[in-house]
Enzyme design. Sequence first.
Site, PDB file in Angstrom:
ATOM      1  N   SER A 183      26.649  38.773  35.941  1.00 25.32           N
ATOM      2  CA  SER A 183      27.671  39.818  35.940  1.00 25.32           C
ATOM      3  C   SER A 183      27.302  41.055  35.132  1.00 25.32           C
ATOM      4  O   SER A 183      27.913  42.101  35.319  1.00 25.32           O
ATOM      5  CB  SER A 183      28.991  39.242  35.441  1.00 25.32           C
ATOM      6  OG  SER A 183      28.818  38.617  34.193  1.00 25.32           O
ATOM      7  N   HIS A 211      30.719  36.367  41.292  1.00 28.60           N
ATOM      8  CA  HIS A 211      30.386  37.716  41.771  1.00 28.60           C
ATOM      9  C   HIS A 211      29.652  37.696  43.106  1.00 28.60           C
ATOM     10  O   HIS A 211      29.376  38.755  43.677  1.00 28.60           O
ATOM     11  CB  HIS A 211      29.557  38.474  40.725  1.00 28.60           C
ATOM     12  CG  HIS A 211      30.388  39.014  39.609  1.00 28.60           C
ATOM     13  ND1 HIS A 211      31.152  40.151  39.735  1.00 28.60           N
ATOM     14  CD2 HIS A 211      30.617  38.544  38.354  1.00 28.60           C
ATOM     15  CE1 HIS A 211      31.789  40.385  38.602  1.00 28.60           C
ATOM     16  NE2 HIS A 211      31.487  39.425  37.746  1.00 28.60           N
ATOM     17  N   LYS A 241      38.160  38.178  42.443  1.00 28.88           N
ATOM     18  CA  LYS A 241      37.321  39.383  42.485  1.00 28.88           C
ATOM     19  C   LYS A 241      37.340  39.949  43.908  1.00 28.88           C
ATOM     20  O   LYS A 241      38.329  40.553  44.294  1.00 28.88           O
ATOM     21  CB  LYS A 241      35.937  39.045  41.945  1.00 28.88           C
ATOM     22  CG  LYS A 241      36.010  38.819  40.434  1.00 28.88           C
ATOM     23  CD  LYS A 241      34.765  38.336  39.776  1.00 28.88           C
ATOM     24  CE  LYS A 241      35.038  38.184  38.278  1.00 28.88           C
ATOM     25  NZ  LYS A 241      34.159  37.220  37.630  1.00 28.88           N
TER      26      LYS A 241
END
Length: 393
Positions: A183, A211, A241
Amino acid sequence: MNDTLQGWLSDQISSLKDQNLYKPLAVMESPSGARITVNGKENVINLASNNYLGLANHPRLKQAVVEAVEKWGAGAGAVRPIIGTMRIHMDLEERLAQFKHVEATLVFQSGFTANAGVIPTITDAEDVILTDELNHASIIDGVRLSKAQRKIYKHCDMTSLEEGLKASEGARKRLIITDGVFSMDGDVAPLDKIVDLAKRYNAAVMVDDAHGSGVMGEGRGTAYHFGVHQEIDIQLGTLSKAVGVMGGYIAGSRALIDWLTQRARPFLFSTAQPPSAVAAIIAAIELMDNDLSFTERLWANTRYWKEGLAKIGFDTGVSQTPITPVMIGDEGKALEMQRALMNEGVLALAIVYPTVGLGKARIRTMPSAMHTRSDLDDALAAFRNAGKSCELL
Ligand SMILES: *Cc1c(COP(=O)(O)O)cnc(C)c1O
């Protein structure tokens, strides 16, 4: 109130402020989007959020929330194993398993609780966990909750991982854990090589793909990108996310999921996600599955953004993903750059020690599918101006 505790709290906060480590919360007064209102300032270009595909404020997701509230109410009313499991939770888990091309999935309240749920539940004192030194905080906490011995290997370094595997031959089970996409630098774990080593040394593999979910492998994740999704024992995905809502999940074999439903503590002892969140997530998975234009726009914008920064003269490090660090080095300069960018109407956060190493401060930027070319061009102009005023260019 207790004076000892209250005094200690004030001292801790003053000490953070003295070291310039105290971070006040930025407050949004608009939905998460390409341009937002933040701390009273309007029309700020948002390069800080993880809303990669723009789903957090998508009309289909909002509609799904409204309909689910009418049909199912506001809350689930209990933890999953008591009477908090609604039909819609089961629908989501089946839909996710299809999307990920795995046998089964289990949804948690967040990616963070999924890590805390799975790691201590599948390892015990006779086991060894091999974990990348740059793994996310929630993996670190999950590992701390396990009785297994812990070996930290150098970041994405297969020699270091192999040494750890050789040195742990006596363990009953071994589990390698890595982020799929890291990240802070935006680099990608070499999952093909990790799977090879795991096979050679009879170890299991877990990928935290927070991610990578919705970003890599046409949205199906980093394991799918490498074609090793059938060979990885545990994939963790987030729904917070790119998927735009809130939650986390574990994807893997039916046996893994069965075991977690019996033993994973956040699943057993923390209330199920509200049905409205679940409905929005299902709507997001449908969009991602049927319409590749979301990920295509994300990646086209990512390429445009990285090229634009390079043309101006910024170093964007080793990123292979939308996470684009603009390397600055000095902590004070990075904070100065963050303020200069805000003056230019761009929100992008400085990441400094201890989140990254000393002298490796950077501005972390996240282009998304929502940004238009003119958003990105305006942001590039802001980076040029701010870079000059901070004497970085
Ligand atoms: C953000 C993140 C998480 C936590 O996910 P949430 O759903 O926000 O709790 C876990 N692991 C990694 C690698 C992350 O980047």
